[in-house]
Design an enzyme around this catalytic site. Sequence first.
Site, PDB file in Angstrom:
ATOM      1  CG  LEU A   9      -1.860  -1.206   1.353  1.00 36.86           C
ATOM      2  CD1 LEU A   9      -2.603  -1.171   2.692  1.00 36.86           C
ATOM      3  CD2 LEU A   9      -2.846  -1.215   0.203  1.00 36.86           C
ATOM      4  CG  HIS A  10       4.232   1.219  -2.504  1.00 36.39           C
ATOM      5  ND1 HIS A  10       5.196   0.861  -1.592  1.00 36.39           N
ATOM      6  CD2 HIS A  10       4.189   0.229  -3.423  1.00 36.39           C
ATOM      7  CE1 HIS A  10       5.729  -0.283  -1.943  1.00 36.39           C
ATOM      8  NE2 HIS A  10       5.136  -0.701  -3.052  1.00 36.39           N
ATOM      9  CB  ALA A  11      -0.557   5.722  -3.041  1.00 37.80           C
ATOM     10  CB  VAL A  14       3.173   8.407   0.686  1.00 34.48           C
ATOM     11  CG1 VAL A  14       3.570   9.867   0.549  1.00 34.48           C
ATOM     12  CG2 VAL A  14       4.306   7.498   0.251  1.00 34.48           C
TER      13      VAL A  14
END
Length: 80
Positions: A9-11, A14
């Site tokens: 879940l990168h976005a 961030v």
Amino acid sequence: MAAGGGGPLHAPTVIAYLLRPELFGVRPAHVAVELSGQHSFGQTVGDFSGTTGKPPNATVLNRLDAPGFSDLLWERLARS
């Protein structure tokens, strides 16, 4: 980071860091993409010990309050 065995879940991670940085542990590091290695071309490399002598150019997230992240994620998804 994977949630419930799913994909990273990168976005959302961030955005969560921007909204609630206290949910994370961070560490400065010099991060670069390897462009000359025959076997590691394209690999992202973080220098956490100062081996390269280059100054940190990134903030790397290395700890997470998983329940707090999950609560924030579901709270924000419920608003949409």
